[in-house]
Design a protein around this motif. Structure first.
Motif, PDB file in Angstrom:
ATOM      1  N   MET A   1     -14.620 -16.479   2.310  1.00 30.92           N
ATOM      2  CA  MET A   1     -13.728 -17.245   1.437  1.00 30.92           C
ATOM      3  C   MET A   1     -12.311 -17.241   1.999  1.00 30.92           C
ATOM      4  O   MET A   1     -11.879 -16.277   2.628  1.00 30.92           O
ATOM      5  N   HIS A   2     -11.617 -18.328   1.769  1.00 31.16           N
ATOM      6  CA  HIS A   2     -10.186 -18.413   2.052  1.00 31.16           C
ATOM      7  C   HIS A   2      -9.512 -18.655   0.702  1.00 31.16           C
ATOM      8  O   HIS A   2      -9.729 -19.685   0.081  1.00 31.16           O
ATOM      9  N   LEU A   3      -8.734 -17.681   0.231  1.00 28.45           N
ATOM     10  CA  LEU A   3      -8.208 -17.728  -1.128  1.00 28.45           C
ATOM     11  C   LEU A   3      -6.694 -17.590  -1.153  1.00 28.45           C
ATOM     12  O   LEU A   3      -6.082 -17.031  -0.238  1.00 28.45           O
ATOM     13  N   ILE A   4      -6.113 -18.091  -2.255  1.00 31.40           N
ATOM     14  CA  ILE A   4      -4.689 -17.920  -2.533  1.00 31.40           C
ATOM     15  C   ILE A   4      -4.578 -17.326  -3.932  1.00 31.40           C
ATOM     16  O   ILE A   4      -5.085 -17.900  -4.902  1.00 31.40           O
ATOM     17  N   ASP A   5      -3.917 -16.184  -4.027  1.00 34.95           N
ATOM     18  CA  ASP A   5      -3.658 -15.536  -5.318  1.00 34.95           C
ATOM     19  C   ASP A   5      -2.350 -16.100  -5.853  1.00 34.95           C
ATOM     20  O   ASP A   5      -1.284 -15.855  -5.285  1.00 34.95           O
ATOM     21  N   ILE A   6      -2.413 -16.868  -6.947  1.00 39.27           N
ATOM     22  CA  ILE A   6      -1.197 -17.535  -7.431  1.00 39.27           C
ATOM     23  C   ILE A   6      -0.319 -16.637  -8.284  1.00 39.27           C
ATOM     24  O   ILE A   6       0.792 -17.044  -8.656  1.00 39.27           O
ATOM     25  N   GLY A   7      -0.785 -15.428  -8.616  1.00 42.46           N
ATOM     26  CA  GLY A   7       0.016 -14.562  -9.467  1.00 42.46           C
ATOM     27  C   GLY A   7      -0.210 -13.097  -9.164  1.00 42.46           C
ATOM     28  O   GLY A   7      -1.110 -12.469  -9.720  1.00 42.46           O
ATOM     29  N   ALA A   8       0.623 -12.531  -8.295  1.00 37.52           N
ATOM     30  CA  ALA A   8       0.523 -11.111  -7.955  1.00 37.52           C
ATOM     31  C   ALA A   8       1.901 -10.487  -8.141  1.00 37.52           C
ATOM     32  O   ALA A   8       2.874 -10.940  -7.539  1.00 37.52           O
ATOM     33  N   ASN A   9       1.970  -9.458  -8.964  1.00 34.44           N
ATOM     34  CA  ASN A   9       3.237  -8.780  -9.240  1.00 34.44           C
ATOM     35  C   ASN A   9       3.475  -7.694  -8.188  1.00 34.44           C
ATOM     36  O   ASN A   9       3.495  -6.497  -8.492  1.00 34.44           O
ATOM     37  N   LEU A  10       3.652  -8.128  -6.968  1.00 31.57           N
ATOM     38  CA  LEU A  10       3.741  -7.188  -5.849  1.00 31.57           C
ATOM     39  C   LEU A  10       5.047  -6.415  -5.798  1.00 31.57           C
ATOM     40  O   LEU A  10       5.178  -5.477  -5.017  1.00 31.57           O
ATOM     41  N   THR A  11       6.028  -6.777  -6.642  1.00 32.41           N
ATOM     42  CA  THR A  11       7.259  -5.989  -6.713  1.00 32.41           C
ATOM     43  C   THR A  11       7.095  -4.795  -7.641  1.00 32.41           C
ATOM     44  O   THR A  11       8.005  -3.959  -7.721  1.00 32.41           O
ATOM     45  N   HIS A  12       5.967  -4.676  -8.316  1.00 31.94           N
ATOM     46  CA  HIS A  12       5.733  -3.566  -9.232  1.00 31.94           C
ATOM     47  C   HIS A  12       5.802  -2.240  -8.480  1.00 31.94           C
ATOM     48  O   HIS A  12       5.341  -2.130  -7.332  1.00 31.94           O
ATOM     49  N   ASP A  13       6.369  -1.231  -9.135  1.00 28.88           N
ATOM     50  CA  ASP A  13       6.579   0.035  -8.434  1.00 28.88           C
ATOM     51  C   ASP A  13       5.282   0.747  -8.060  1.00 28.88           C
ATOM     52  O   ASP A  13       5.294   1.642  -7.198  1.00 28.88           O
ATOM     53  N   SER A  14       4.159   0.363  -8.653  1.00 31.55           N
ATOM     54  CA  SER A  14       2.890   0.985  -8.266  1.00 31.55           C
ATOM     55  C   SER A  14       2.488   0.624  -6.845  1.00 31.55           C
ATOM     56  O   SER A  14       1.610   1.280  -6.255  1.00 31.55           O
ATOM     57  N   PHE A  15       3.125  -0.403  -6.272  1.00 33.96           N
ATOM     58  CA  PHE A  15       2.840  -0.799  -4.893  1.00 33.96           C
ATOM     59  C   PHE A  15       3.838  -0.225  -3.892  1.00 33.96           C
ATOM     60  O   PHE A  15       3.717  -0.476  -2.688  1.00 33.96           O
ATOM     61  N   ASP A  16       4.823   0.501  -4.373  1.00 32.84           N
ATOM     62  CA  ASP A  16       5.899   0.942  -3.484  1.00 32.84           C
ATOM     63  C   ASP A  16       5.408   1.850  -2.353  1.00 32.84           C
ATOM     64  O   ASP A  16       5.985   1.842  -1.266  1.00 32.84           O
ATOM     65  N   HIS A  17       4.350   2.621  -2.595  1.00 27.90           N
ATOM     66  CA  HIS A  17       3.908   3.588  -1.599  1.00 27.90           C
ATOM     67  C   HIS A  17       2.902   3.019  -0.598  1.00 27.90           C
ATOM     68  O   HIS A  17       2.647   3.635   0.435  1.00 27.90           O
ATOM     69  N   ASP A  18       2.336   1.826  -0.895  1.00 27.45           N
ATOM     70  CA  ASP A  18       1.295   1.313   0.014  1.00 27.45           C
ATOM     71  C   ASP A  18       1.250  -0.215   0.060  1.00 27.45           C
ATOM     72  O   ASP A  18       0.208  -0.802   0.298  1.00 27.45           O
ATOM     73  N   ARG A  19       2.395  -0.857  -0.114  1.00 27.78           N
ATOM     74  CA  ARG A  19       2.412  -2.322  -0.193  1.00 27.78           C
ATOM     75  C   ARG A  19       1.833  -2.971   1.062  1.00 27.78           C
ATOM     76  O   ARG A  19       1.083  -3.946   0.975  1.00 27.78           O
ATOM     77  N   ASP A  20       2.163  -2.458   2.231  1.00 27.36           N
ATOM     78  CA  ASP A  20       1.633  -3.038   3.469  1.00 27.36           C
ATOM     79  C   ASP A  20       0.112  -2.912   3.522  1.00 27.36           C
ATOM     80  O   ASP A  20      -0.583  -3.827   3.982  1.00 27.36           O
ATOM     81  N   ALA A  21      -0.403  -1.784   3.074  1.00 30.85           N
ATOM     82  CA  ALA A  21      -1.853  -1.597   3.051  1.00 30.85           C
ATOM     83  C   ALA A  21      -2.514  -2.552   2.052  1.00 30.85           C
ATOM     84  O   ALA A  21      -3.610  -3.065   2.307  1.00 30.85           O
TER      85      ALA A  21
END
Length: 270
Positions: free
Chosen positions: A1-21
Motif C-alpha cells: 500500500m501507498h498511504l497518506i495519513d491526513i491527521g497525525a499529532n506528531l508534535t505530541h510529547d509522547s513522540f519526543d523520544h523516538d520521533r525519527d523511529a
C-alpha cells in the motif's frame, strides 16, 4: 500500500523520544506522507517546523482546536495568518466545535471557529485557497450553522476523524465535503455504527488517518505495550475500512491516496 495519513499529532510529547523511529516505521509500513495536525498556538508552529525538516514527507495544518478556543486572541489570529504564508502549511485548522468535553466555553468555541473560517475565506479571496481541516463532536447543528455563514467563501473541507451518525455524514457529503476515517471504526464500543455507513462515502471523498497518538485501533494485534497509536498502524485501519466497504484493501488505499493528494495538493513522494 501507498498511504497518506491526513491527521497525525506528531508534535505530541509522547513522540519526543523516538520521533525519527516513528517516521521510519511509517515509511516501512507504506505510509509515505503525513499531514501533521496543528491544533493550538503552541503546536501549530511546531507542526510547520516538522514539515520543514522533512520536506516532501511531512506537511502541516495550522489552527486552534475548540479545546483551546479561549487562547484565540487577536495576537493568535495574526500568528495563524503568518503560518499560512508557508507552503508547507496545507490546510486551515484543526478548527470546529466540540461540545462533548466543553474544555472551552461554547461561545468562545464559536468565535474561534468563525475567525479561522475567515482566514480560509480571506485566503480564497486572495486566490490562494487552502482546504479546511474540521473537527466536530456532539455539536452538529451549531457546526453546520456556522459553516453555512461561510458558504461559497472557502476552499474544500474535510471533516477529520468523523464519528457522527448516518444523517450527519450525509449532511457533510451533501455539501461536497470529504470525510476522514480513523481507528474509531475499530472500536466496538463506540464505532460500530461507522462500519454500516462508511460504504456510502464516495471513493473520491474518503481519506484515512490515525489521529496518532490517540485512537489506537482496538482490533490491532499485537497491541503496543505503551498503547500509543502511530502512523505505521494506518494500514490496519485501511484493511478494516476496506472490509466494511466490500473492497480490496489495495483499492481503498489507492482511492484514499488519490483523493488526499488532490485535496491537499500534495506532490508525489520522492
Amino acid at each position: 500500500m501507498h498511504l497518506i495519513d491526513i491527521g497525525a499529532n506528531l508534535t505530541h510529547d509522547s513522540f519526543d523520544h523516538d520521533r525519527d523511529a516513528v517516521l521510519a516505521r511509517a515509511a516501512a509500513a507504506g505510509v509515505a506522507q503525513m499531514v501533521v495536525t496543528g491544533a493550538s498556538r503552541e503546536h501549530s508552529p511546531q507542526a510547520l517546523a516538522l514539515a520543514q525538516a522533512h520536506p516532501g514527507v511531512l506537511f502541516a495544518t495550522a489552527g486552534v482546536h475548540p479545546h483551546h478556543a479561549v487562547e484565540y486572541t487577536d495576537e493568535c489570529d495574526a500568528q495563524m495568518r503568518a503560518l499560512h504564508v508557508h507552503p508547507e502549511v496545507v490546510a486551515v485548522g484543526e478548527c470546529g466545535l466540540d461540545y462533548f468535553r466543553d474544555f472551552s466555553p461554547r461561545p468562545a468555541q464559536r468565535r474561534a471557529f468563525e475567525r479561522q473560517l475567515q482566514i480560509a475565506a480571506d485566503l480564497a479571496a486572495a486566490g490562494t485557497p487552502k482546504p479546511l481541516f474540521l473537527h466536530q463532536r456532539d455539536a452538529h447543528a451549531d457546526f453546520m450553522a456556522v459553516m453555512r455563514n461561510f458558504d461559497g467563501r472557502h476552499g474544500p473541507a474535510v471533516v477529520h476523524c468523523f464519528t457522527g451518525t448516518r444523517a450527519e455524514m450525509f449532511d457533510c457529503l451533501d455539501r461536497d465535503w470529504h470525510i476522514g476515517i480513523t481507528g474509531w471504526l475499530c472500536d466496538e464500543r463506540r464505532g460500530a455504527h461507522l462500519r454500516e455507513i462508511v460504504k456510502n462515502i464516495p471513493a473520491n471523498r474518503l481519506m484515512v488517518e490515525t489521529d496518532a497518538p490517540y485512537l489506537l485501533p482496538r482490533t490491532l494485534r499485537p497491541m503496543p505495550k505503551d498503547r500509543r497509536n502511530e502512523p505505521a498502524f494506518l494500514p490496519h485501519i485501511v484493511e478494516e475500512l476496506a472490509r466494511d466497504r466490500g473492497e480490496d484493501p489495495a483499492t481503498t488505499a489507492a482511492n484514499a491516496t488519490a483523493a488526499t493528494r488532490a485535496f491537499f495538493g500534495l506532490p508525489a513522494p520522492r
